[in-house]
Design a protein around this motif. Structure first.
Motif, PDB file in Angstrom:
ATOM      1  N   THR A 187       0.888  -1.305  -0.034  1.00 33.78           N
ATOM      2  CA  THR A 187      -0.053  -0.178  -0.102  1.00 33.78           C
ATOM      3  C   THR A 187       0.939   1.160  -0.092  1.00 33.78           C
ATOM      4  OG1 THR A 187      -1.554  -1.349   1.256  1.00 33.78           O
ATOM      5  CG2 THR A 187      -1.800   1.175   1.313  1.00 33.78           C
ATOM      6  N   LEU A 188       0.553   2.216  -0.657  1.00 34.37           N
ATOM      7  CA  LEU A 188       1.087   3.694  -0.554  1.00 34.37           C
ATOM      8  C   LEU A 188       0.828   4.483   0.802  1.00 34.37           C
ATOM      9  CD1 LEU A 188       2.876   5.858  -2.023  1.00 34.37           C
ATOM     10  CD2 LEU A 188       0.529   6.687  -2.790  1.00 34.37           C
ATOM     11  N   HIS A 189       1.898   4.681   1.513  1.00 35.22           N
ATOM     12  CA  HIS A 189       1.583   5.433   2.774  1.00 35.22           C
ATOM     13  C   HIS A 189       2.101   6.770   2.431  1.00 35.22           C
ATOM     14  CE1 HIS A 189       0.638   1.861   5.120  1.00 35.22           C
ATOM     15  NE2 HIS A 189       1.603   1.283   4.375  1.00 35.22           N
ATOM     16  N   ILE A 190       1.256   7.935   2.930  1.00 31.75           N
ATOM     17  CA  ILE A 190       1.677   9.414   2.519  1.00 31.75           C
ATOM     18  C   ILE A 190       2.377   9.449   3.874  1.00 31.75           C
ATOM     19  CG2 ILE A 190       1.054  11.609   2.482  1.00 31.75           C
ATOM     20  CD1 ILE A 190       0.474   9.524  -0.148  1.00 31.75           C
ATOM     21  N   LEU A 191       3.729  10.001   3.784  1.00 35.99           N
ATOM     22  CA  LEU A 191       4.492  10.296   4.695  1.00 35.99           C
ATOM     23  C   LEU A 191       4.400  11.892   5.065  1.00 35.99           C
ATOM     24  CD1 LEU A 191       7.622   8.048   3.780  1.00 35.99           C
ATOM     25  CD2 LEU A 191       5.955   7.477   5.456  1.00 35.99           C
ATOM     26  N   GLY A 247       5.497  10.013  -0.564  1.00 40.49           N
ATOM     27  CA  GLY A 247       4.859   8.467   0.044  1.00 40.49           C
ATOM     28  C   GLY A 247       5.800   7.473  -0.257  1.00 40.49           C
ATOM     29  N   ARG A 248       5.472   6.216   0.235  1.00 43.13           N
ATOM     30  CA  ARG A 248       6.372   4.922   0.591  1.00 43.13           C
ATOM     31  C   ARG A 248       5.536   4.116   0.125  1.00 43.13           C
ATOM     32  NH1 ARG A 248       8.901   1.117   3.616  1.00 43.13           N
ATOM     33  NH2 ARG A 248      11.027   0.546   2.551  1.00 43.13           N
ATOM     34  N   GLY A 249       5.687   3.115  -1.065  1.00 44.54           N
ATOM     35  CA  GLY A 249       4.954   1.982  -1.218  1.00 44.54           C
ATOM     36  C   GLY A 249       4.687   1.814  -2.798  1.00 44.54           C
ATOM     37  N   GLU A 250       3.547   1.368  -3.118  1.00 45.16           N
ATOM     38  CA  GLU A 250       3.433   1.010  -4.428  1.00 45.16           C
ATOM     39  C   GLU A 250       2.555   2.318  -5.222  1.00 45.16           C
ATOM     40  OE1 GLU A 250       4.067  -0.997  -7.633  1.00 45.16           O
ATOM     41  OE2 GLU A 250       4.434  -1.693  -5.970  1.00 45.16           O
ATOM     42  N   PRO A 251       3.310   2.833  -6.272  1.00 47.03           N
ATOM     43  CA  PRO A 251       2.699   4.056  -6.844  1.00 47.03           C
ATOM     44  C   PRO A 251       1.402   3.604  -7.446  1.00 47.03           C
ATOM     45  CG  PRO A 251       4.590   3.370  -8.205  1.00 47.03           C
ATOM     46  CD  PRO A 251       4.386   2.560  -6.739  1.00 47.03           C
ATOM     47  N   PRO A 252       0.345   4.778  -7.081  1.00 48.83           N
ATOM     48  CA  PRO A 252      -0.882   4.471  -7.888  1.00 48.83           C
ATOM     49  C   PRO A 252      -0.866   4.672  -9.511  1.00 48.83           C
ATOM     50  CG  PRO A 252      -0.869   6.511  -7.002  1.00 48.83           C
ATOM     51  CD  PRO A 252       0.453   5.917  -6.488  1.00 48.83           C
ATOM     52  N   ARG A 259      13.071  19.509   3.579  1.00 43.39           N
ATOM     53  CA  ARG A 259      12.330  18.949   4.570  1.00 43.39           C
ATOM     54  C   ARG A 259      13.187  17.551   4.462  1.00 43.39           C
ATOM     55  NH1 ARG A 259       6.416  19.484   6.450  1.00 43.39           N
ATOM     56  NH2 ARG A 259       7.071  21.535   6.271  1.00 43.39           N
ATOM     57  N   ILE A 260      13.408  17.220   5.601  1.00 43.21           N
ATOM     58  CA  ILE A 260      13.943  15.764   5.907  1.00 43.21           C
ATOM     59  C   ILE A 260      12.846  14.936   6.121  1.00 43.21           C
ATOM     60  CG2 ILE A 260      15.424  14.206   7.114  1.00 43.21           C
ATOM     61  CD1 ILE A 260      17.388  16.598   7.520  1.00 43.21           C
ATOM     62  N   VAL A 261      12.709  13.713   5.477  1.00 43.65           N
ATOM     63  CA  VAL A 261      11.592  12.789   5.644  1.00 43.65           C
ATOM     64  C   VAL A 261      12.170  11.529   5.968  1.00 43.65           C
ATOM     65  CG1 VAL A 261       9.766  11.733   4.498  1.00 43.65           C
ATOM     66  CG2 VAL A 261      10.261  14.086   3.771  1.00 43.65           C
ATOM     67  N   ALA A 262      11.823  11.168   7.022  1.00 42.67           N
ATOM     68  CA  ALA A 262      12.158   9.708   7.917  1.00 42.67           C
ATOM     69  C   ALA A 262      11.642   8.589   7.027  1.00 42.67           C
ATOM     70  CB  ALA A 262      12.050   9.645   9.201  1.00 42.67           C
ATOM     71  N   MET A 263      12.458   7.460   6.805  1.00 39.42           N
ATOM     72  CA  MET A 263      11.927   6.421   6.049  1.00 39.42           C
ATOM     73  C   MET A 263      12.988   5.248   6.291  1.00 39.42           C
ATOM     74  SD  MET A 263      11.799   6.930   1.890  1.00 39.42           S
ATOM     75  CE  MET A 263      10.833   8.236   2.067  1.00 39.42           C
ATOM     76  N   ARG A 280       1.137  20.699  -8.076  1.00 34.54           N
ATOM     77  CA  ARG A 280       1.260  19.558  -7.108  1.00 34.54           C
ATOM     78  C   ARG A 280       2.262  18.581  -7.668  1.00 34.54           C
ATOM     79  NH1 ARG A 280      -3.013  16.168  -7.129  1.00 34.54           N
ATOM     80  NH2 ARG A 280      -3.583  16.966  -9.148  1.00 34.54           N
ATOM     81  N   VAL A 281       3.221  18.150  -6.609  1.00 37.35           N
ATOM     82  CA  VAL A 281       4.244  17.188  -6.966  1.00 37.35           C
ATOM     83  C   VAL A 281       4.203  15.981  -5.891  1.00 37.35           C
ATOM     84  CG1 VAL A 281       6.882  16.707  -6.843  1.00 37.35           C
ATOM     85  CG2 VAL A 281       5.822  19.108  -7.622  1.00 37.35           C
ATOM     86  N   ARG A 282       4.032  14.751  -6.615  1.00 37.04           N
ATOM     87  CA  ARG A 282       3.833  13.753  -5.616  1.00 37.04           C
ATOM     88  C   ARG A 282       5.177  12.852  -5.922  1.00 37.04           C
ATOM     89  NH1 ARG A 282      -0.607   9.772  -7.500  1.00 37.04           N
ATOM     90  NH2 ARG A 282      -1.892  11.240  -6.160  1.00 37.04           N
ATOM     91  N   LEU A 283       6.128  12.444  -4.977  1.00 39.25           N
ATOM     92  CA  LEU A 283       7.114  11.612  -4.985  1.00 39.25           C
ATOM     93  C   LEU A 283       6.767  10.442  -4.215  1.00 39.25           C
ATOM     94  CD1 LEU A 283       9.557  14.520  -3.848  1.00 39.25           C
ATOM     95  CD2 LEU A 283       9.431  13.457  -6.306  1.00 39.25           C
ATOM     96  N   VAL A 284       7.074   9.018  -5.037  1.00 41.25           N
ATOM     97  CA  VAL A 284       6.713   8.012  -4.441  1.00 41.25           C
ATOM     98  C   VAL A 284       8.039   7.080  -4.235  1.00 41.25           C
ATOM     99  CG1 VAL A 284       5.331   5.915  -4.621  1.00 41.25           C
ATOM    100  CG2 VAL A 284       4.318   7.983  -5.159  1.00 41.25           C
TER     101      VAL A 284
END
Length: 159
Positions: free
Chosen positions: A2-6, A63-68, A98-102, A123-127
């Protein structure tokens, strides 16, 4: 998976680009004409994605996971390999970040660019997809990109 938005945040874009980099390692890529044509400049520690004809506010979603599947209004979509270090990823531009933990490890990074509406330029989506095959690909291009073929997967450090 699943895609999780971080994270979601607004970012002031300068010089028409955003970066995904290893925190504290810098080394922003130097753009050549080939990079402009394909919409991105890649280095192992930092990838820059072009934002066409825009300096100003953009909404960033990580986000992290499977891209839609790509949204109908997606103007650009690019995928590159990316190794996430234990310190997470730094997402931003010349005006801030911004630093995003993963979790660390090899990922496939997808950049998607969509219209932002009246208040925002884009809008920018980074997966980031862990364990995905390593590849460079242009999934969708807009009129400012002159190719749908990856021309180069190397960039020098901007000085």
């Amino acid at each position: 998976m699943t895609l999780h938005i971080l994270e979601r945040f607004d970012l002031t874009v300068l010089y028409g680009q955003i970066f995904v980099s290893r925190p504290g390692e810098g080394g922003y890529p130097l753009w050549t004409q080939a990079h402009v044509d394909q919409g991105f400049a890649w280095r192992a520690v930092c990838v820059a994605f072009g934002i066409p004809d825009h300096d100003g506010e953009c909404r960033i979603e990580i986000g992290r996971g499977e891209p839609p599947p790509l949204a109908e209004d997606c103007r650009r979509a690019i995928e590159v390999p990316y190794l996430v270090p234990p310190t997470g990823v730094e997402v931003g531009g010349l005006a801030g970040w911004r630093i995003v933990a993963m979790p660390p490890g090899p990922h496939q990074l997808r950049f998607e660019l969509m219209p932002g509406g009246a208040a925002l330029g884009f809008r920018v989506r980074l997966v980031l997809t862990p364990g995905a095959p390593r590849r460079f690909a242009i999934l969708r291009r807009d009129g400012e990109m002159t190719t749908d073929t990856v021309l180069t997967t190397e960039a020098e450090v901007a000085r």
